[in-house]
Design a protein around this motif. Structure first.
Motif, PDB file in Angstrom:
ATOM      1  N   THR A 231       0.841  -1.190   0.000  1.00 30.34           N
ATOM      2  CA  THR A 231       0.000   0.000   0.000  1.00 30.34           C
ATOM      3  C   THR A 231       0.880   1.244   0.000  1.00 30.34           C
ATOM      4  OG1 THR A 231      -1.829  -1.078   1.163  1.00 30.34           O
ATOM      5  CG2 THR A 231      -1.750   1.323   1.262  1.00 30.34           C
ATOM      6  N   VAL A 232       0.608   2.141  -0.941  1.00 24.67           N
ATOM      7  CA  VAL A 232       1.329   3.406  -1.036  1.00 24.67           C
ATOM      8  C   VAL A 232       0.342   4.536  -0.780  1.00 24.67           C
ATOM      9  CG1 VAL A 232       2.673   4.932  -2.523  1.00 24.67           C
ATOM     10  CG2 VAL A 232       2.959   2.448  -2.702  1.00 24.67           C
ATOM     11  N   ASP A 233       0.618   5.336   0.234  1.00 21.50           N
ATOM     12  CA  ASP A 233      -0.222   6.479   0.597  1.00 21.50           C
ATOM     13  C   ASP A 233       0.593   7.739   0.353  1.00 21.50           C
ATOM     14  OD1 ASP A 233      -1.646   8.533   1.886  1.00 21.50           O
ATOM     15  OD2 ASP A 233      -2.476   7.151   3.368  1.00 21.50           O
ATOM     16  N   LEU A 234       0.267   8.453  -0.723  1.00 19.99           N
ATOM     17  CA  LEU A 234       1.050   9.629  -1.082  1.00 19.99           C
ATOM     18  C   LEU A 234       0.851  10.762  -0.083  1.00 19.99           C
ATOM     19  CD1 LEU A 234       2.919  11.237  -2.878  1.00 19.99           C
ATOM     20  CD2 LEU A 234       0.996  11.667  -4.436  1.00 19.99           C
ATOM     21  N   GLU A 235      -0.373  10.976   0.356  1.00 20.52           N
ATOM     22  CA  GLU A 235      -0.632  12.063   1.311  1.00 20.52           C
ATOM     23  C   GLU A 235       0.190  11.855   2.582  1.00 20.52           C
ATOM     24  OE1 GLU A 235      -1.504  15.434   2.593  1.00 20.52           O
ATOM     25  OE2 GLU A 235      -2.706  14.908   0.829  1.00 20.52           O
ATOM     26  N   ALA A 236       0.190  10.627   3.109  1.00 27.74           N
ATOM     27  CA  ALA A 236       0.927  10.323   4.336  1.00 27.74           C
ATOM     28  C   ALA A 236       2.408  10.060   4.079  1.00 27.74           C
ATOM     29  CB  ALA A 236       0.313   9.111   5.023  1.00 27.74           C
ATOM     30  N   GLN A 237       2.771   9.866   2.818  1.00 25.61           N
ATOM     31  CA  GLN A 237       4.143   9.549   2.401  1.00 25.61           C
ATOM     32  C   GLN A 237       4.635   8.268   3.075  1.00 25.61           C
ATOM     33  OE1 GLN A 237       5.249  14.287   1.930  1.00 25.61           O
ATOM     34  NE2 GLN A 237       6.917  12.918   2.498  1.00 25.61           N
ATOM     35  N   THR A 238       3.809   7.211   2.931  1.00 27.21           N
ATOM     36  CA  THR A 238       4.162   5.925   3.527  1.00 27.21           C
ATOM     37  C   THR A 238       3.989   4.792   2.520  1.00 27.21           C
ATOM     38  OG1 THR A 238       1.907   5.591   4.377  1.00 27.21           O
ATOM     39  CG2 THR A 238       3.507   6.634   5.861  1.00 27.21           C
ATOM     40  N   VAL A 239       4.786   3.752   2.725  1.00 24.20           N
ATOM     41  CA  VAL A 239       4.660   2.490   2.012  1.00 24.20           C
ATOM     42  C   VAL A 239       4.447   1.416   3.071  1.00 24.20           C
ATOM     43  CG1 VAL A 239       5.832   0.764   0.583  1.00 24.20           C
ATOM     44  CG2 VAL A 239       6.170   3.207   0.120  1.00 24.20           C
ATOM     45  N   THR A 240       3.359   0.662   2.951  1.00 19.27           N
ATOM     46  CA  THR A 240       3.088  -0.434   3.875  1.00 19.27           C
ATOM     47  C   THR A 240       3.393  -1.752   3.175  1.00 19.27           C
ATOM     48  OG1 THR A 240       1.339   0.861   4.938  1.00 19.27           O
ATOM     49  CG2 THR A 240       1.386  -1.495   5.404  1.00 19.27           C
ATOM     50  N   THR A 241       4.298  -2.518   3.729  1.00 12.34           N
ATOM     51  CA  THR A 241       4.761  -3.763   3.115  1.00 12.34           C
ATOM     52  C   THR A 241       3.760  -4.885   3.362  1.00 12.34           C
ATOM     53  OG1 THR A 241       5.960  -4.668   5.013  1.00 12.34           O
ATOM     54  CG2 THR A 241       7.086  -2.968   3.728  1.00 12.34           C
ATOM     55  N   PRO A 242       3.922  -6.025   2.687  1.00 10.61           N
ATOM     56  CA  PRO A 242       2.998  -7.150   2.908  1.00 10.61           C
ATOM     57  C   PRO A 242       2.901  -7.593   4.370  1.00 10.61           C
ATOM     58  CG  PRO A 242       4.258  -7.523   0.916  1.00 10.61           C
ATOM     59  CD  PRO A 242       4.835  -6.305   1.560  1.00 10.61           C
ATOM     60  N   SER A 243       3.981  -7.429   5.123  1.00 10.26           N
ATOM     61  CA  SER A 243       3.962  -7.841   6.537  1.00 10.26           C
ATOM     62  C   SER A 243       3.366  -6.784   7.454  1.00 10.26           C
ATOM     63  CB  SER A 243       5.389  -8.157   6.999  1.00 10.26           C
ATOM     64  OG  SER A 243       6.182  -6.972   6.987  1.00 10.26           O
ATOM     65  N   GLY A 244       3.067  -5.605   6.902  1.00 13.77           N
ATOM     66  CA  GLY A 244       2.487  -4.529   7.710  1.00 13.77           C
ATOM     67  C   GLY A 244       3.475  -3.494   8.181  1.00 13.77           C
ATOM     68  N   ALA A 245       4.753  -3.656   7.843  1.00 12.60           N
ATOM     69  CA  ALA A 245       5.750  -2.646   8.199  1.00 12.60           C
ATOM     70  C   ALA A 245       5.481  -1.361   7.419  1.00 12.60           C
ATOM     71  CB  ALA A 245       7.148  -3.162   7.898  1.00 12.60           C
ATOM     72  N   ILE A 246       5.680  -0.224   8.078  1.00 13.08           N
ATOM     73  CA  ILE A 246       5.419   1.068   7.452  1.00 13.08           C
ATOM     74  C   ILE A 246       6.737   1.786   7.179  1.00 13.08           C
ATOM     75  CG2 ILE A 246       4.337   3.327   7.720  1.00 13.08           C
ATOM     76  CD1 ILE A 246       2.179   1.986   9.407  1.00 13.08           C
ATOM     77  N   LEU A 247       6.953   2.125   5.934  1.00 13.04           N
ATOM     78  CA  LEU A 247       8.158   2.827   5.503  1.00 13.04           C
ATOM     79  C   LEU A 247       7.785   4.249   5.108  1.00 13.04           C
ATOM     80  CD1 LEU A 247       9.419   0.031   3.064  1.00 13.04           C
ATOM     81  CD2 LEU A 247       9.889   0.215   5.522  1.00 13.04           C
ATOM     82  N   HIS A 248       8.534   5.214   5.554  1.00 14.73           N
ATOM     83  CA  HIS A 248       8.273   6.616   5.213  1.00 14.73           C
ATOM     84  C   HIS A 248       9.210   7.056   4.091  1.00 14.73           C
ATOM     85  CE1 HIS A 248       5.574   7.531   8.634  1.00 14.73           C
ATOM     86  NE2 HIS A 248       6.251   6.565   9.229  1.00 14.73           N
ATOM     87  N   PHE A 249       8.690   7.855   3.187  1.00 14.49           N
ATOM     88  CA  PHE A 249       9.522   8.358   2.092  1.00 14.49           C
ATOM     89  C   PHE A 249       9.375   9.870   1.971  1.00 14.49           C
ATOM     90  CE2 PHE A 249       5.429   7.304   0.103  1.00 14.49           C
ATOM     91  CZ  PHE A 249       5.169   8.400  -0.715  1.00 14.49           C
ATOM     92  N   GLU A 250      10.385  10.487   1.395  1.00 15.44           N
ATOM     93  CA  GLU A 250      10.382  11.923   1.153  1.00 15.44           C
ATOM     94  C   GLU A 250      10.012  12.188  -0.309  1.00 15.44           C
ATOM     95  OE1 GLU A 250      10.797  14.211   3.516  1.00 15.44           O
ATOM     96  OE2 GLU A 250      11.029  12.584   4.963  1.00 15.44           O
ATOM     97  N   ILE A 251       9.391  13.323  -0.540  1.00 14.25           N
ATOM     98  CA  ILE A 251       9.043  13.731  -1.899  1.00 14.25           C
ATOM     99  C   ILE A 251       8.984  15.254  -1.944  1.00 14.25           C
ATOM    100  CG2 ILE A 251       6.549  13.505  -1.456  1.00 14.25           C
ATOM    101  CD1 ILE A 251       6.229  12.716  -4.430  1.00 14.25           C
TER     102      ILE A 251
END
Length: 202
Positions: free
Chosen positions: A142-162
């Motif tokens: 799952t990629v949430d652009l507003e929140a700037q997060t990527v949620t992996t299949p295991s549920g880990a949340i990764l934050h990205f900059e843009i």
């Protein structure tokens, strides 16, 4: 162009480094200046045998990744020539997001101008995500652009900059033409004033 807000989709791993635009869209498919035929050309030489049969080893031909809308890529994805057709082909195929440790500069801008979100994460983070997508039963990310997060299949949340302006263009679905047209009134006023000062140019 379509707005990019939030996407949950199958992510396909493409871990090789330096996948260039000639691999993504071979030059034989650059004869047109519109988007006709780019879907056929996408990854043509690595996706198909010479007789047109699918190469079983190519990731997007594999059953679990056929519906992928996200690619998790190796470093320097999109290097080589500046052909925009490469991004057109990805978009036509339904690829809405790329996640990698680095992208070629012009390719990176072409993505944003065509509604494809390219996310840069640390190399070790991308490698871990590739491993997870390859080995987990679920392939959904799952990629949430507003929140700037990527949620992996295991549920880990990764934050990205843009870059804020890039984020806003994607959220609003504004390509360069649409972005320019937001200033249409200012452009008209400038033209009127300019041609009053220099009427011989009208």
């Amino acid at each position: 162009m379509e707005k990019f807000e939030k996407l949950t989709a199958v992510a396909a791993p493409m871990p090789a480094s330096n996948i260039d635009t000639d691999i993504i869209m071979p030059k034989a498919f650059l004869k047109r200046i519109d988007k006709e035929g780019v879907l056929e050309g996408l990854f043509h030489d690595v996706r198909l045998y010479e007789d047109g049969r699918e190469r079983e080893g190519f990731v997007l031909n594999q059953p679990e990744y056929r519906s992928a809308k996200i690619l998790v890529t190796g470093s320097n994805f999109g290097c080589g020539s500046s052909r925009e057709h490469a991004v057109w082909g990805l978009e036509k195929r339904g690829i809405k997001c790329l996640i990698g440790s680095s992208f070629a500069g012009i390719f990176f801008d072409n993505c944003a101008n065509n509604g494809v979100l390219a996310i840069v994460l640390p190399k070790e983070t991308v490698s871990a995500l590739i491993q997870e997508v390859q080995n987990s039963e679920s392939k959904n990310v799952t990629v949430d652009l507003e929140a700037q997060t990527v949620t992996t299949p295991s549920g880990a949340i990764l934050h990205f900059e843009i870059e804020p302006s890039r984020k806003e263009k994607l959220l609003q679905g504004l390509d360069p033409v649409a972005l320019t047209l937001k200033s249409e009134e200012k452009i008209k006023n400038f033209e009127e004033d300019y041609f009053k000062k220099f009427p011989w140019l009208a």
